[in-house]
Design a protein around this motif. Structure first.
Motif, PDB file in Angstrom:
ATOM      1  N   LEU A  12      39.153  39.778  48.161  1.00 46.33           N
ATOM      2  CA  LEU A  12      38.999  38.300  47.254  1.00 46.33           C
ATOM      3  C   LEU A  12      37.322  37.527  47.372  1.00 46.33           C
ATOM      4  CD1 LEU A  12      39.865  36.083  46.083  1.00 46.33           C
ATOM      5  CD2 LEU A  12      40.978  35.229  47.632  1.00 46.33           C
TER       6      LEU A  12
ATOM      7  N   TYR B  67      33.669  35.475  46.819  1.00 41.61           N
ATOM      8  CA  TYR B  67      33.927  33.785  46.694  1.00 41.61           C
ATOM      9  C   TYR B  67      33.045  33.862  44.719  1.00 41.61           C
ATOM     10  CZ  TYR B  67      31.346  29.539  45.800  1.00 41.61           C
ATOM     11  OH  TYR B  67      31.569  28.602  45.817  1.00 41.61           O
TER      12      TYR B  67
ATOM     13  N   CYS C 129      36.099  35.391  42.053  1.00 40.67           N
ATOM     14  CA  CYS C 129      36.055  34.122  41.895  1.00 40.67           C
ATOM     15  C   CYS C 129      35.235  33.787  40.665  1.00 40.67           C
ATOM     16  CB  CYS C 129      36.233  32.832  43.079  1.00 40.67           C
ATOM     17  SG  CYS C 129      37.713  33.066  44.163  1.00 40.67           S
ATOM     18  N   LYS C 130      34.010  33.475  40.800  1.00 46.90           N
ATOM     19  CA  LYS C 130      33.113  32.428  40.176  1.00 46.90           C
ATOM     20  C   LYS C 130      32.171  33.689  39.211  1.00 46.90           C
ATOM     21  CE  LYS C 130      31.483  29.220  41.264  1.00 46.90           C
ATOM     22  NZ  LYS C 130      30.641  27.567  42.337  1.00 46.90           N
TER      23      LYS C 130
ATOM     24  N   GLU D  79      37.369  34.687  32.253  1.00 53.47           N
ATOM     25  CA  GLU D  79      38.923  35.187  32.689  1.00 53.47           C
ATOM     26  C   GLU D  79      38.295  36.261  32.887  1.00 53.47           C
ATOM     27  OE1 GLU D  79      43.460  34.141  33.532  1.00 53.47           O
ATOM     28  OE2 GLU D  79      41.484  32.966  33.410  1.00 53.47           O
TER      29      GLU D  79
ATOM     30  N   GLY E  78      38.351  35.705  37.833  1.00 56.28           N
ATOM     31  CA  GLY E  78      39.123  33.921  37.878  1.00 56.28           C
ATOM     32  C   GLY E  78      38.262  33.238  36.952  1.00 56.28           C
TER      33      GLY E  78
ATOM     34  N   LEU F 228      36.669  30.208  37.800  1.00 55.27           N
ATOM     35  CA  LEU F 228      37.384  29.455  39.273  1.00 55.27           C
ATOM     36  C   LEU F 228      36.736  29.224  39.884  1.00 55.27           C
ATOM     37  CD1 LEU F 228      38.974  30.240  41.500  1.00 55.27           C
ATOM     38  CD2 LEU F 228      40.634  30.886  39.228  1.00 55.27           C
TER      39      LEU F 228
ATOM     40  N   PRO G 195      37.660  28.245  43.855  1.00 51.63           N
ATOM     41  CA  PRO G 195      38.615  28.345  44.756  1.00 51.63           C
ATOM     42  C   PRO G 195      38.969  26.885  45.833  1.00 51.63           C
ATOM     43  CG  PRO G 195      36.767  30.392  45.286  1.00 51.63           C
ATOM     44  CD  PRO G 195      36.413  29.141  44.178  1.00 51.63           C
TER      45      PRO G 195
ATOM     46  N   GLU H  88      40.344  25.069  42.658  1.00 50.40           N
ATOM     47  CA  GLU H  88      41.259  25.240  41.936  1.00 50.40           C
ATOM     48  C   GLU H  88      42.380  26.161  42.994  1.00 50.40           C
ATOM     49  OE1 GLU H  88      40.051  25.558  37.769  1.00 50.40           O
ATOM     50  OE2 GLU H  88      38.110  25.910  38.759  1.00 50.40           O
TER      51      GLU H  88
ATOM     52  N   ARG I 156      45.624  27.617  41.195  1.00 52.51           N
ATOM     53  CA  ARG I 156      45.344  28.495  39.971  1.00 52.51           C
ATOM     54  C   ARG I 156      44.448  29.584  40.751  1.00 52.51           C
ATOM     55  NH1 ARG I 156      39.894  28.795  36.362  1.00 52.51           N
ATOM     56  NH2 ARG I 156      40.520  30.345  35.018  1.00 52.51           N
ATOM     57  N   LEU I 157      43.631  29.718  41.562  1.00 55.68           N
ATOM     58  CA  LEU I 157      43.604  31.248  41.997  1.00 55.68           C
ATOM     59  C   LEU I 157      44.729  31.521  42.992  1.00 55.68           C
ATOM     60  CD1 LEU I 157      41.361  33.056  43.857  1.00 55.68           C
ATOM     61  CD2 LEU I 157      41.451  31.498  46.087  1.00 55.68           C
TER      62      LEU I 157
ATOM     63  N   LEU J 254      46.055  35.361  42.001  1.00 57.12           N
ATOM     64  CA  LEU J 254      46.219  35.820  43.387  1.00 57.12           C
ATOM     65  C   LEU J 254      47.920  37.092  42.648  1.00 57.12           C
ATOM     66  CD1 LEU J 254      44.865  37.919  45.459  1.00 57.12           C
ATOM     67  CD2 LEU J 254      45.750  35.889  47.248  1.00 57.12           C
TER      68      LEU J 254
END
Length: 414
Positions: free
Chosen positions: A12, A14, A58-59, A63, A77, A79, A81, A84, A87-88, A92
Motif C-alpha cells: 500500500l 500513498y 492511493c493517489k 481508479e 485508488g 483517493l 487515504p 477517505e 473507501r480505501l 483494500l
C-alpha cells in the motif's frame, strides 16, 4: 524464499502510480525515480513465488485494477487515504490480502489488518517528530498501533529515521533500518573541480517535490539575497508539485532569467543534470517528514558538492565543511553565504567533491527492500532471527554521530 502459493501480498503506497512506472520501464527502459526498476523487478520475482503481488497506489488520477503480468497486479485508488479511509479499506478488502506492507503511517490500515487477521508490517521512508500537542498525540497513537503484536515489524529508510521511530516510543526490537541497492556508485564518476566560468554562469540544481516545506522558497529568496550583491547563479528546479504557484513566485521575485522550472525528468536525465551542476541543493525544512532523500545519495554519487539544511534527519551524517555545507532551515542569508562560499572557494569545492565517496559509503545499510519482504513472508525460525539481528536493538552497524563542534562558522546563522 520458498514458493508460498496461498500468499496474496498488497503493498500500500500513498502516492505514485505503479502501473505508470511499469509501463514506462517496459516501453522505454527508463524510470522516473531511481528505485522504480529495482522495485518492479523485485516485485516480479516475489510474485513468481506467491499467488500475487498487488501494488495499491492511493493517489492515482483514476481508479483501476490491472494485471500487469502473472503474479503482479497494479491497483489505483484515486483517493486520499487520510480523508477517505472507508473507501480505501473497502478497496483494500476487495484485494483479499493475506499479507500487507504499508508504506506510509496510516493507522487505519494497521487496525484494519489486525481486525481482519491480515499479517502486516510498516515499511516507511519518513521521519517522525514535532513538539506540539497535536504532533505528540499523533505520534503516540501511531507508536501504540505499531507496538501492537499484530504489527510484525516497522522498517524505515535510514538510521536517523529509525531513531525517530524509537524516539516516539516504537520498540527498537521491531524497528529495522533499510536501504536500496545502488548499481551506480561514486566509483563511476571522477571528482570535480570548480570551473573557471564566472560565478554568474554557475548552476545550482534542486531535485524533489516543488513545495514550500521542501525549502524551495528559501532557495529562491537566497538568489534574491545574492542578486543584491551582484551575484546571479542559475537555479534549475526538477520535480513535481505546486508548479503554477512557483512560476508566479519566480516572476514576482524577478528571477525569470535565473530560474528554470522543468517539472519531472527521468532518472537518467536527473543524474545527468546533477553531474552537470556546480551545486546540488537540499534545503528541506524541519516540517517536511524526510527520511534520507535519495537526492543526497545521488549528489554524492555524481560527486557534485552538496548544500543541505540542518533537517534533523541530516544531522550527524556528515563532517561539515568536509563532506557538505549546511545551513539552518529557513535561514536565507546563511544559505546565500553557503552558495557564495562554495562557488568562490576552489579548495573547499574540491574537498567536498573528493570526500563525497566516503560520505556516500557511510550512508550504506545492509538490509534491502526486497530482503525485508522476502524474510518476513518466509516466516521461518531462520528468517525471524535474521530480521531481529538487523533490528535497531541489535544491529552492529550503527554509525557514530559526527561531532557538532565540527560546524564551520560559515554554516551558522549570523
Amino acid at each position: 524464499m520458498s514458493t508460498l502459493a496461498q500468499v496474496r501480498l498488497v503493498i500500500l503506497q500513498y502516492a505514485g502510480d505503479f502501473r505508470e512506472a511499469y509501463n514506462l520501464l517496459a516501453e522505454s527502459g527508463k524510470q522516473e525515480y531511481f528505485s522504480h526498476q529495482y522495485t518492479i523487478n523485485s516485485s516480479i520475482e516475489i510474485g513468481r513465488q506467491i499467488d500475487e503481488v498487488i501494488h495499491f497506489c492511493c493517489k492515482t488520477s483514476s481508479e483501476y485494477s490491472e494485471l500487469l503480468e502473472p503474479g503482479l497486479r497494479a491497483v489505483g485508488g484515486n483517493l486520499d487515504p487520510y480523508k477517505e479511509p472507508r473507501r480505501l479499506l473497502k478497496l483494500l478488502e476487495e484485494q483479499k490480502p493475506t499479507h500487507l506492507v504499508v508504506h506510509f503511517p496510516l493507522v487505519a490500515a494497521f487496525k484494519w489488518a489486525k481486525q481482519n487477521n491480515v499479517k502486516v508490517i510498516g515499511l516507511f521512508a519518513d521521519s517522525f517528530q514535532g513538539s506540539g500537542l497535536s504532533a505528540k498525540l499523533r505520534n503516540f497513537r501511531l507508536s501504540s498501533t505499531l507496538n501492537n503484536e499484530a504489527v510484525h515489524l516497522v522498517a524505515n529508510h535510514g538510521l536517523s529515521a529509525c531513531h525517530s521511530l524509537k524516539n516516539i516510543g516504537v520498540k527498537p526490537s521491531k524497528v529495522i533500518p533499510w536501504d536500496f541497492p545502488y548499481e551506480i556508485t561514486p566509483k563511476d564518476f571522477a571528482p570535480k573541480k570548480l570551473g573557471k566560468a564566472a560565478i554568474d554562469n554557475k548552476n545550482i540544481v534542486y531535485v524533489g517535490r516543488i513545495v514550500q516545506t521542501k525549502g524551495v522558497n528559501d532557495a529562491l529568496n537566497a538568489l534574491v539575497e545574492l542578486k543584491q550583491s551582484g551575484i546571479t547563479p542559475n537555479l534549475t528546479l526538477i520535480g513535481k508539485g505546486d508548479l503554477d504557484w512557483f512560476k508566479a513566485e519566480i516572476n514576482r521575485l524577478g528571477l525569470n532569467d535565473q530560474v528554470t522550472l522543468v517539472g519531472g525528468l527521468s532518472h537518467d536525465q536527473v543524474l545527468t543534470k546533477m553531474r552537470w551542476a556546480d551545486i546540488v541543493l537540499v534545503p528541506s525544512r524541519h516540517a517536511y517528514p524526510e527520511g534520507l532523500p535519495l537526492t543526497i545519495y545521488e549528489a554524492l554519487t555524481v560527486r557534485t558538492p552538496l548544500i543541505v539544511s540542518d533537517h534533523p534527519m541530516f544531522l550527524g551524517k556528515f563532517e561539515l565543511g568536509r563532506d557538505v555545507l549546511m545551513f539552518p532551515e529557513k535561514d536565507v542569508a546563511a544559505l546565500a553565504r553557503c552558495i557564495e562560499t562554495l562557488l568562490t572557494n576552489a579548495e573547499l569545492y574540491q574537498t567536498l567533491s573528493l570526500n563525497s565517496a566516503d560520505a556516500w559509503a557511510r550512508l550504506q545499510l545492509p538490509v534491502k527492500w526486497h530482503q525485508l519482504i522476502d524474510q518476513w513472508i518466509s516466516d521461518t525460525p531462520d528468517s525471524r532471527r535474521w530480521l531481529f539481528k538487523h533490528s535497531l536493538e541489535r544491529c552492529s552497524y550503527q554509525q557514530q554521530q559526527l561531532s557538532s563542534s565540527r560546524l564551520q562558522p560559515i554554516l551558522t546563522s549570523s
